[in-house]
Design an enzyme around this catalytic site. Structure first.
Site, PDB file in Angstrom:
ATOM      1  N   PRO A  52       0.851  -1.191   0.000  1.00 38.58           N
ATOM      2  CA  PRO A  52       0.000   0.000   0.000  1.00 38.58           C
ATOM      3  C   PRO A  52       0.886   1.240   0.000  1.00 38.58           C
ATOM      4  CG  PRO A  52       0.037  -1.028   2.190  1.00 38.58           C
ATOM      5  CD  PRO A  52       0.809  -1.925   1.273  1.00 38.58           C
ATOM      6  N   MET A  53       0.559   2.197  -0.869  1.00 36.34           N
ATOM      7  CA  MET A  53       1.318   3.461  -0.877  1.00 36.34           C
ATOM      8  C   MET A  53       0.356   4.616  -1.126  1.00 36.34           C
ATOM      9  SD  MET A  53       4.951   2.556  -2.695  1.00 36.34           S
ATOM     10  CE  MET A  53       4.258   1.540  -3.984  1.00 36.34           C
ATOM     11  N   ALA A  54       0.324   5.515  -0.150  1.00 39.74           N
ATOM     12  CA  ALA A  54      -0.619   6.637  -0.195  1.00 39.74           C
ATOM     13  C   ALA A  54      -0.447   7.439  -1.476  1.00 39.74           C
ATOM     14  CB  ALA A  54      -0.395   7.535   1.020  1.00 39.74           C
TER      15      ALA A  54
ATOM     16  N   GLN B  37      -6.635  -1.447   2.780  1.00 39.86           N
ATOM     17  CA  GLN B  37      -5.960  -1.162   4.058  1.00 39.86           C
ATOM     18  C   GLN B  37      -6.667  -0.003   4.766  1.00 39.86           C
ATOM     19  OE1 GLN B  37      -2.210   1.023   4.791  1.00 39.86           O
ATOM     20  NE2 GLN B  37      -1.411  -0.968   5.455  1.00 39.86           N
TER      21      GLN B  37
ATOM     22  N   CYS C   6       2.401   3.066   9.730  1.00 35.45           N
ATOM     23  CA  CYS C   6       2.612   4.415   9.200  1.00 35.45           C
ATOM     24  C   CYS C   6       3.398   5.268  10.200  1.00 35.45           C
ATOM     25  CB  CYS C   6       1.281   5.082   8.878  1.00 35.45           C
ATOM     26  SG  CYS C   6       1.503   6.756   8.263  1.00 35.45           S
TER      27      CYS C   6
ATOM     28  N   LYS D 216      -0.318  -4.967   9.084  1.00 38.89           N
ATOM     29  CA  LYS D 216       1.006  -4.592   8.561  1.00 38.89           C
ATOM     30  C   LYS D 216       1.735  -3.786   9.632  1.00 38.89           C
ATOM     31  CE  LYS D 216       3.231  -2.401   4.558  1.00 38.89           C
ATOM     32  NZ  LYS D 216       3.535  -1.000   4.906  1.00 38.89           N
TER      33      LYS D 216
ATOM     34  N   ASN E 140       8.732  -7.336   4.091  1.00 41.23           N
ATOM     35  CA  ASN E 140       8.696  -6.077   3.344  1.00 41.23           C
ATOM     36  C   ASN E 140       9.889  -5.205   3.718  1.00 41.23           C
ATOM     37  OD1 ASN E 140       7.123  -2.972   3.805  1.00 41.23           O
ATOM     38  ND2 ASN E 140       7.514  -3.784   1.790  1.00 41.23           N
ATOM     39  N   GLY E 141      10.368  -4.487   2.713  1.00 46.62           N
ATOM     40  CA  GLY E 141      11.439  -3.524   2.922  1.00 46.62           C
ATOM     41  C   GLY E 141      12.617  -3.778   1.991  1.00 46.62           C
TER      42      GLY E 141
ATOM     43  N   ARG F  43       8.462   0.731  -3.128  1.00 49.44           N
ATOM     44  CA  ARG F  43       9.049   1.764  -3.977  1.00 49.44           C
ATOM     45  C   ARG F  43       9.669   1.239  -5.262  1.00 49.44           C
ATOM     46  NH1 ARG F  43      12.414   3.947   0.951  1.00 49.44           N
ATOM     47  NH2 ARG F  43      12.276   1.716   1.348  1.00 49.44           N
TER      48      ARG F  43
END
Ligand SMILES: Cc1cc2nc3c(=O)[nH]c(=O)nc-3n(C[C@H](O)[C@H](O)[C@H](O)COP(=O)(O)O)c2cc1C
Length: 342
Positions: free
Chosen positions: A34-36, A88, A118, A159, A220-221, A245
């Site tokens: 998920p990415m705003a 999400q 977040c 998450k 993740n990461g 990203r």
């Protein structure tokens, strides 16, 4: 612990098992994070088309969803491709979270994910997201509320980050509580809130989460190619991976990772024309969800750099795109550029 110590039997030239979250089967076990403002339906559609197993909406405020705000509800629109809807939500008020989860499930969500990662101070004055990792009892209560809200219609996941800071890396203990409260899978961004988006990702801590719970764990990461995917999975022993990203403007990354999961050779890289066509298709899909072309085109500028980098040796395309606010004009300019550079 070394990589070798944590090594497990990933078959050579590997085929990983599908990720099974409750009733939801995810193949390949590679998700879009998920990415705003980025993982709107267009981005999720493109990701699914290129081989992402599941794409998650940007975070949606439970308060707005529960209050029936139309603009907030628009953030949980499904992709155009028919992939399962994963929504999400974030908040810290159990009844709001329950209501928001019910709305997501009624809206067709197959999975509702609770944001406990977040880092933003602006999000609800910093009391939501990662801040909830410091309030384990409330975090567990929120999971129970979301489980009640979906009422068996969707899987509920969480998450997390590694923890709040270097002194509070409580993801393993918290994950145990959250799973007991009903979480069917746990995604861990292996950085603390203090690290935000920089510094080393701790896949070994994710391995501790994996060892602590009996549900699937997603790492993740900083996963950005096949070697980093393989490394993350080997060290963390996670059941799946989530990509943020690195796939912005590079949906072919999902195709490369999928091929690896299938034990197939990597697909050939996209041609200049394929890059342009995919960028324009991404823009068109986004435009289809917006009533304002200028704004939609502006929002898509974030993706242009990566999509078009290999065509933009002299770095003139980006500024040229930034001056245009009609998709037709961007299309004409890009193909002209492509013809000019051969
Ligand atoms: C622009 C941006 C927006 C993000 N928005 C969200 C979000 O809405 N919800 C969430 O859980 N994480 C969000 N994240 C964090 C990512 O989901 C992911 O955990 C993080 O970027 C690490 O993964 P990566 O190294 O693959 O990017 C966001 C990250 C970025 C860069």
């Amino acid at each position: 612990m070394t990589d070798a110590a944590l090594d497990r039997d990933l078959p050579a030239g590997s085929r990983l098992p599908a990720l099974q979250i409750g009733r939801l089967r995810i193949w390949p076990p590679v998700l879009q994070a998920p990415m705003a403002a980025l993982t709107h339906p267009a981005t999720r559609t493109i990701a699914e088309r290129f081989g992402c197993g599941l794409a998650v909406t940007e975070f949606v405020p439970a308060a707005g969803l529960a209050a029936g705000a139309v603009r907030v509800r628009a953030r949980m629109r499904p992709s155009h491709g028919g992939g399962p809807l994963a929504v999400q939500i974030y908040g810290r008020e159990p009844r709001q979270m329950e209501r928001a989860a019910a709305i997501a499930a009624e809206g067709g969500a197959a999975l509702v994910d609770l944001n406990l990662g977040c880092p933003s101070k602006r999000v609800s004055r910093g009391q939501c997201g990662a801040a909830l990792m410091r309030e384990p009892a409330l975090a567990a209560e929120l999971v129970r509320a979301v489980v009640e809200g979906v009422a068996g219609r969707a899987e509920v996941t969480v998450k997390l980050r590694a923890g709040w800071d270097a002194t509070q890396r409580n993801a393993p203990e918290l994950a145990v509580l959250l799973v007991a409260a009903g979480a069917a899978a746990v995604t861990v961004h292996g950085r603390t809130r203090e690290q935000r988006f920089g510094g080393a990702v701790d896949y070994e801590l994710i391995a501790q989460v994996k060892a602590a719970v009996a549900v699937p764990v997603i790492a993740n990461g900083d996963i950005k190619d096949v070697p980093t995917l393989e490394h993350a999975l080997r060290v963390s022993r996670a059941d799946g991976a989530m990509i943020g990203r690195a796939a912005i403007g590079d949906p072919w990354l999902f195709a490369r990772l999928k091929a690896w999961c299938e034990g197939l050779p990597p697909p050939r890289p996209p041609s200049a024309r394929e890059r342009i066509a995919t960028y324009l298709e991404h823009c068109r899909l986004h435009l289809a969800c917006c009533d304002d072309e200028g704004r939609a085109v502006q929002q898509m500028r974030t993706f242009a750099g990566r999509y078009l980098a290999p065509l933009d040796a002299d770095l003139r395309l980006r500024p040229a795109i930034n001056r245009l606010d009609r998709l037709e004009a961007i299309e004409a300019m890009l193909y002209q550029h492509c013809d000019a550079v051969g």
